[in-house]
Structures are given as structure tokens and as C-alpha cells.
Design a protein around this motif. Structure first.
Motif, PDB file in Angstrom:
ATOM      1  N   GLN A 214       0.814  -1.216   0.000  1.00 22.89           N
ATOM      2  CA  GLN A 214       0.000   0.000   0.000  1.00 22.89           C
ATOM      3  C   GLN A 214       0.847   1.266   0.000  1.00 22.89           C
ATOM      4  OE1 GLN A 214      -2.935  -0.087   3.152  1.00 22.89           O
ATOM      5  NE2 GLN A 214      -3.455  -2.224   2.744  1.00 22.89           N
ATOM      6  N   THR A 238      -1.245   3.117  -2.533  1.00 22.11           N
ATOM      7  CA  THR A 238      -1.850   4.445  -2.380  1.00 22.11           C
ATOM      8  C   THR A 238      -0.784   5.525  -2.262  1.00 22.11           C
ATOM      9  OG1 THR A 238      -1.958   4.245   0.031  1.00 22.11           O
ATOM     10  CG2 THR A 238      -3.867   3.469  -1.219  1.00 22.11           C
ATOM     11  N   ALA A 259      -5.156   2.244  -9.743  1.00 20.22           N
ATOM     12  CA  ALA A 259      -6.421   2.959  -9.550  1.00 20.22           C
ATOM     13  C   ALA A 259      -6.568   3.554  -8.156  1.00 20.22           C
ATOM     14  CB  ALA A 259      -7.588   2.017  -9.840  1.00 20.22           C
ATOM     15  N   LYS A 260      -5.859   3.002  -7.166  1.00 20.10           N
ATOM     16  CA  LYS A 260      -5.998   3.486  -5.793  1.00 20.10           C
ATOM     17  C   LYS A 260      -4.923   4.504  -5.402  1.00 20.10           C
ATOM     18  CE  LYS A 260      -8.106  -0.838  -4.154  1.00 20.10           C
ATOM     19  NZ  LYS A 260      -7.982  -1.964  -3.206  1.00 20.10           N
ATOM     20  N   GLN A 262      -2.900   7.561  -4.499  1.00 23.89           N
ATOM     21  CA  GLN A 262      -3.283   8.907  -4.066  1.00 23.89           C
ATOM     22  C   GLN A 262      -2.116   9.888  -4.094  1.00 23.89           C
ATOM     23  OE1 GLN A 262      -5.187   8.631  -0.217  1.00 23.89           O
ATOM     24  NE2 GLN A 262      -6.477   6.911  -0.874  1.00 23.89           N
ATOM     25  N   LYS A 283      -7.400   7.990 -11.158  1.00 19.57           N
ATOM     26  CA  LYS A 283      -8.606   8.661 -10.692  1.00 19.57           C
ATOM     27  C   LYS A 283      -8.553   9.065  -9.219  1.00 19.57           C
ATOM     28  CE  LYS A 283     -10.714   8.172 -14.656  1.00 19.57           C
ATOM     29  NZ  LYS A 283     -10.930   9.349 -15.531  1.00 19.57           N
ATOM     30  N   SER A 284      -7.751   8.356  -8.416  1.00 14.73           N
ATOM     31  CA  SER A 284      -7.698   8.660  -6.979  1.00 14.73           C
ATOM     32  C   SER A 284      -6.586   9.638  -6.625  1.00 14.73           C
ATOM     33  CB  SER A 284      -7.494   7.364  -6.175  1.00 14.73           C
ATOM     34  OG  SER A 284      -8.523   6.435  -6.423  1.00 14.73           O
ATOM     35  N   ALA A 286      -4.241  12.451  -5.569  1.00 15.09           N
ATOM     36  CA  ALA A 286      -4.419  13.723  -4.864  1.00 15.09           C
ATOM     37  C   ALA A 286      -3.186  14.618  -4.991  1.00 15.09           C
ATOM     38  CB  ALA A 286      -4.728  13.466  -3.392  1.00 15.09           C
ATOM     39  N   ASN A 308      -9.632  14.436  -8.143  1.00 17.84           N
ATOM     40  CA  ASN A 308      -9.235  14.528  -6.734  1.00 17.84           C
ATOM     41  C   ASN A 308      -7.893  15.221  -6.530  1.00 17.84           C
ATOM     42  OD1 ASN A 308     -11.467  12.972  -5.488  1.00 17.84           O
ATOM     43  ND2 ASN A 308     -10.646  11.303  -6.730  1.00 17.84           N
ATOM     44  N   SER A 333     -10.539  19.994  -7.659  1.00 20.48           N
ATOM     45  CA  SER A 333     -10.022  19.930  -6.291  1.00 20.48           C
ATOM     46  C   SER A 333      -8.698  20.671  -6.118  1.00 20.48           C
ATOM     47  CB  SER A 333      -9.835  18.460  -5.871  1.00 20.48           C
ATOM     48  OG  SER A 333     -11.052  17.765  -5.921  1.00 20.48           O
TER      49      SER A 333
END
Length: 601
Positions: A214, A238, A259-260, A262, A283-284, A286, A308, A333
Motif C-alpha cells: 500500500q 496508495t 487505480a488506488k 493517491q 482517478k484517486s 491527490a 481529486n 479539487s
């Protein structure tokens, strides 16, 4: 520390679950039984660690006394109450106590804690030596966190035997050598942090085995070679940070399939080629940090699909026009954008940036022209950097409604205006206007109404005239750079009111009089430059009270007499005192008698 707090919460929950499970398995009779004392082998192992710590200013280890290490009195030690075996060792320096540390080495005796599930020795600063090879025998270990110490040597390849390991964090040490490819065998890893070391060589391709990973942080090392095109296998990632290395090659397309994901940072490497259009598939995402590489081509329009994304930094690359045309109000965002120092020739700021309620805008070196821009949502701006552009006017009203502004940088433009025209918001902490064509009096911005929030003021390289104003009490300036202007008169003795000052640069003006003895009261001063003025008299001996001074320059004045004979003044280079009337004493030739030493009084 954020990751560490998350891990500790996980440890607490898992520890409670483990304890209750053990009790349940033993049945009701065990609930009334007296918990066993600390297992003797474990106690000896812990005391072996304590014996290798020569100094402990955290005072944690002072609690390690008596025969029962499981009674709750041994700070940082947690046991399974059903067995008396140590399952967790968590030694962390308190987050706000930077002066605390342990000094010693990491004892191999800890490898005798055969039932240990979590080892956290974090922030102790001065625990040195290698990571013991014997730690590979801790077969129950799920968390190994040895952050922010001073551990040396290579990462032991034997750590690959810790098949249950979920968290491996060795960041903030002095580890060197290659990352062992054998770590790829640790298929249960969820978090890997090897940042802030001196690791070299490639990223092992065996990292493709981290299918459950992760979080991966390998930043601030000396890693080289290509980024393996295998991280697309880690679909749970992430957080991915490879910044501040020597990595080369192109942006791996496989990353765009996460996809996850961030947080992605590949900044400060040597990556080349274009930023792939597929980046819009994240897409995720940030935060996207790709600064200080060698990327070329256009910024892909697909970034507009990153709904995001709040932090975008593509600065210091070779990106070219045109910027993508993003309809409406841009990336929904987005709060922070930095496109500085590319090969952009923007002329004006596009509406999708200017009309957004942004917090931080950095467009330095983007060839912006004409008047300073009017931001539609200026009340949201906290930091703005428009330096190294071609702005000529527009200062009047520029700061209107910037109620949240803290830092502003408009240096290296062609702005021409009177300082009296400027009115800064109350909360500004940093103002940099150096190398423009500003004129007027310094008292327009330094006076009894100057905000106590202001810490950094740089107006060097302008045409500011008049004298240096008096400094009132309550100012919190840490940096004052007013060099290369047309200032005249004396340095006010009230300079001593700037008790927080760390840098004072007043070089290349027309200042006269003497150096005030009150300058010696600035105990935090680290940088002093008063060169190329017309200052006379002696260098005050009171300056010896400034203990942390690292740079000083008295060159090209009319100073006389003996240089203060104490560190650091007598070890600064001779050039720091050159072209004065009659300075003497180390590092210059010695004074010839008392008369020459006292000249200038």
C-alpha cells in the motif's frame, strides 16, 4: 510520523485481539489464574539491549528494573499475558522532545525475543552500528520499524526470512549499499519505507512480488537506473515516493494503472521523455510531484480528468507551450500548482488557474508579462511566487482581499513603484521583492505598524533611498536583506530590538558612521554582511557575543583597529576584511603595538 502513528494504532488493535484470543482459547479457568511473570530469556534479551545503550536522555530505560518485564512497569514493553512472552517492543522519542536521544548500538540480543511481533525503535538519533543479522530469526515479526536513528552498514539480506512481515521502515538512518533483491520474498508487506539513507544501485525487479503493498517510500537515497515497469502489479498502492534519487529513463506507463494511488512523487531525479497521457487514469490521485527532472513536451490535457488532484508540481523540467485548455474552472479539487522554471512562454496566466480558489500558486520563470494578475479568488491565496518574470506594474491593488496571504515572491521582475504604494495583508510572514526598480523610503514598510508576523523581508537590488528606520520592539524579523540599494546614514542602535534576527545583509549601500555595539545583542545571528559601505571606526568587540555566526563580511569600508580576536572572527578568510583603512590582527597581519590596535576608537 503519520505512518508511524497509523502503525501503532494497528499494533494496539492487533495486540488486544491477540490477547483476548489467547485467553478465550485457554477457557474460563485461565481468567482467574495469575498472569505469569516475564519469561527469563526475554528479560535477559531486553537487558542486553539496555546494556549497549550508553546514554538515554529519554529516561525510558530507567524503568527497566526488577524481574517482571511484563508487569507494565517496563516502558515500551508489551507481553502476552497468557504466556509471559514479550510480543511488542516500542521505544519512541516523544514527538515534541527533539533534544532527547539514546546513544549506543542495536544489540543482537533482541533476536532472542523469539515471540516478538513488533519492534519499534524510532527517533533515537544516536543508535549506531549495523542492523544485526540475527534479527532474521524473529520469525513472528510483523512490524520492524527502526526509523530516525544513525544505523549504518547494509540492509541485512536475511530480513527476507521474516515471512510474516507487514511493515518494514528503516528510514532516516545511514544505511548504504544496494537494496537486497531478497526483500522481494516478503509477499505480506503492506508498507516499505527506506527513505533518507544512502542506498545505491537499482530498485530490485523482485519488488514485483509486493502485490499487497500500500505504501512505498524510497526517497532521498542515491538509487540509479530505470524505475522497474512492474509496479502495476501492486494494485493496492496508495503512496509511492521515489523522489530525490538518481533514477533515469521514462515515466513507467504501468504506474498509470494504479487505480488506488493517491500520492505520487518522482521529483528530483533524471527522468526524461514526455509525461504520458495515460496519467489521467489515476482517478484517486491527490498529489502529483514530478519537479526537477528532464521531462519535455506538453502537459497532457488528461490531467483535467484528475478530479481529486489538489497538489500539482511540474516545476523545473523542460515542458513547453501550450498549456492544456481546461474548460470551466479547471481541475475541481486543485489547491496548489507549481509550473515554475520550464520552457513555458505564457504571457498571461490562464483562467483555469486564475479563477480557481487556490492556496499556493508558483509560476516563476514562465515569461509572464505586463501588469500583475488579478486573481478571482484572491482571498484563498496563502503563497504566491511570480518571480523571474517580466511584470512591469500593477502593484496598486494587487494585495486587495488577499486576507490569507503568508508568503509573496515577486523578485527579478521589472516592477517600478514607490514603496509607499504597497499595503501588505496583516498575516504576511515572508516578502521577497529583490531585484526590481522599487524606490522610496524603507520606513514605508518598516515602522511601528509593521506586523509582528513578518519574519523574512528581502528588498535587495532596488533603488530604495533615505536612511534605515528605527526598529521598534515586537518585530520578529529573522531575515532582513536590504543590500544593494541607495541607503544612507547610520545603522540605528535599535537594531538590537530584532532579537530573532538570523540574517542581516546591508551590503552595497552608502552607510556611514560606526558599527553599533548593540549589534552584539543579536545572539541568533548567523549571517552578517555590511560590506561595500563607508562605515568607520572599529569592529565592536561586543560582536564576540554572537556565538553562532557562520558568515561575516566587513570588506570595503573605512574600518580600523584590531579585529575581535576570538572565534569565528579570527578564522574568517582575510578577504572578509580586505579594502579597509587599517584593520589588523588575525586573519590579517598582527597589529603593530597598542596604537594601531586601538585606532578607530
Amino acid at each position: 510520523m503519520q505512518i508511524l502513528r497509523w502503525v501503532c494504532k494497528v499494533l494496539l488493535i492487533c495486540g488486544m485481539f491477540s490477547v483476548y484470543s489467547s485467553l478465550a482459547e485457554e477457557g474460563s479457568p485461565s481468567q482467574s489464574a495469575t498472569p505469569p511473570l516475564c519469561f527469563e530469556e526475554d528479560r535477559v534479551a531486553l537487558l542486553g539491549f539496555k546494556a549497549k545503550i550508553l546514554k538515554d536522555t529519554t529516561d525510558i530505560l530507567s524503568s527497566w528494573v526488577g524481574r517482571d518485564c511484563c508487569g507494565g512497569d517496563w516502558e515500551g514493553v508489551q507481553c502476552n499475558p497468557a504466556t509471559g512472552r514479550v510480543v511488542s517492543l516500542a521505544l519512541q522519542r516523544p514527538e515534541k522532545e527533539n533534544g532527547m536521544y539514546m546513544k549506543g548500538i542495536l544489540s543482537p540480543s533482541l533476536a532472542n525475543l523469539h515471540f516478538l511481533e513488533a519492534m519499534v525503535i524510532s527517533g533515537m538519533k544516536h543508535i549506531t552500528g549495523p542492523i544485526p543479522e540475527s534479527f532474521s530469526n524473529l520469525s513472528h515479526l510483523t512490524q520492524l520499524i527502526l526509523e530516525d536513528n544513525s544505523l549504518e552498514g547494509n540492509i541485512p539480506p536475511g530480513l527476507a526470512h521474516l515471512s510474516l512481515l507487514q511493515t518494514l521502515s528503516l528510514s532516516g538512518n545511514r544505511l548504504r549499499g544496494n537494496i537486497p533483491p531478497s526483500l522481494g520474498n516478503l509477499r505480506n508487506l503492506v508498507m516499505v519505507n527506506l527513505a533518507r539513507n544512502s542506498l545505491t544501485g537499482p530498485i530490485p525487479p523482485t519488488f514485483r512480488n509486493f502485490v499487497g503493498l500500500q505504501s512505498l517510500d524510497l526517497s532521498a537515497n542515491l538509487l540509479s537506473g530505470f524505475i522497474p515497469d512492474c509496479f502495476g502489479m501492486s494494485q493496492n498502492l496508495t503512496y509511492f515516493d521515489l523522489s530525490k534519487n538518481l533514477l533515469s529513463g521514462k515515466f513507467p506507463i504501468s504506474i498509470c494503472g494504479l487505480a488506488k494511488l493517491q500520492d505520487l512523487s518522482l521529483s528530483h531525479n533524471q527522468l526524461t521523455g514526455a509525461i504520458p497521457d495515460q496519467i489521467g487514469s489515476l482517478k484517486s490521485l491527490a498529489t502529483l510531484q514530478l519537479s526537477s527532472n528532464k521531462f519535455i513536451g506538453h502537459i497532457p490535457v488528461s490531467i483535467s480528468r484528475l478530479q481529486n488532484l489538489w497538489n500539482l508540481n511540474l516545476s523545473r523540467n523542460g515542458l513547453t507551450d501550450p498549456l492544456p485548455i481546461i474548460p470551466g474552472r479547471g481541475i475541481p479539487s486543485l489547491l496548489s500548482i507549481d509550473l515554475s522554471y520550464n520552457n513555458l512562454n505564457l504571457g498571461t496566466i490562464p483562467n483555469w488557474i486564475k479563477d480557481r480558489p487556490l492556496s499556493d500558486v508558483s509560476l516563476a520563470g514562465c515569461k509572464l508579462r505586463g501588469a500583475l494578475p488579478k486573481f478571482t479568488r484572491s482571498d484563498s491565496l496563502s503563497s504566491i511566487d511570480l518571480s523571474d518574470n517580466l511584470f512591469v506594474d500593477g502593484i496598486s491593488g494587487f494585495f486587495t482581499n488577499m486576507s490569507s496571504l503568508q508568503r509573496v515572491k515577486l523578485s527579478n521582475n521589472q516592477l517600478k513603484f514607490n514603496l509607499a504604494e504597497m499595503k501588505f495583508p496583516e498575516g504576511v510572514t515572508s516578502i521577497d521583492l529583490h531585484t526590481n526598480q522599487l524606490f522610496g523610503s524603507l520606513s514605508s514598510i518598516i515602522n511601528n505598524r509593521t506586523s509582528g508576523f513578518l519574519e523574512d523581508l528581502n528588498v535587495a537590488g532596488n533603488q530604495i533611498s533615505g536612511g534605515i528606520p528605527e526598529f521598534t520592539e515586537g518585530l520578529n524579523l529573522k531575515v532582513l536583506n536590504i543590500g544593494s540599494n541607495r541607503l544612507m546614514g547610520r545603522i540605528p542602535s535599535s537594531i538590537s530590538n530584532l532579537i530573532e534576527l538570523e540574517m542581516l545583509d546591508i551590503q552595497r549601500n552608502q552607510l556611514t558612521g560606526t558599527i553599533p555595539t548593540s549589534l552584539g545583542l543579536l545572539s541568533n545571528l548567523q549571517w552578517l554582511d555590511i560590506s561595500v559601505n563607508a562605515l568607520a571606526g572599529k569592529i565592536p568587540i561586543s560582536l564576540l557575543e554572537i556565538k553562532d555566526l557562520r558568515h561575516a563580511n566587513f570588506r570595503a569600508n573605512r574600518l580600523c583597529g584590531e579585529i575581535p580576536q576570538g572565534r569565528p572572527y579570527n578564522i574568517f578568510p582575510a578577504g572578509a576584511y580586505a579594502h579597509n583603512l587599517c584593520l589588523c590582527g588575525k586573519p590579517l597581519p598582527p597589529c603593530r603595538g597598542k596604537n594601531e590596535a586601538n585606532m578607530g576608537q
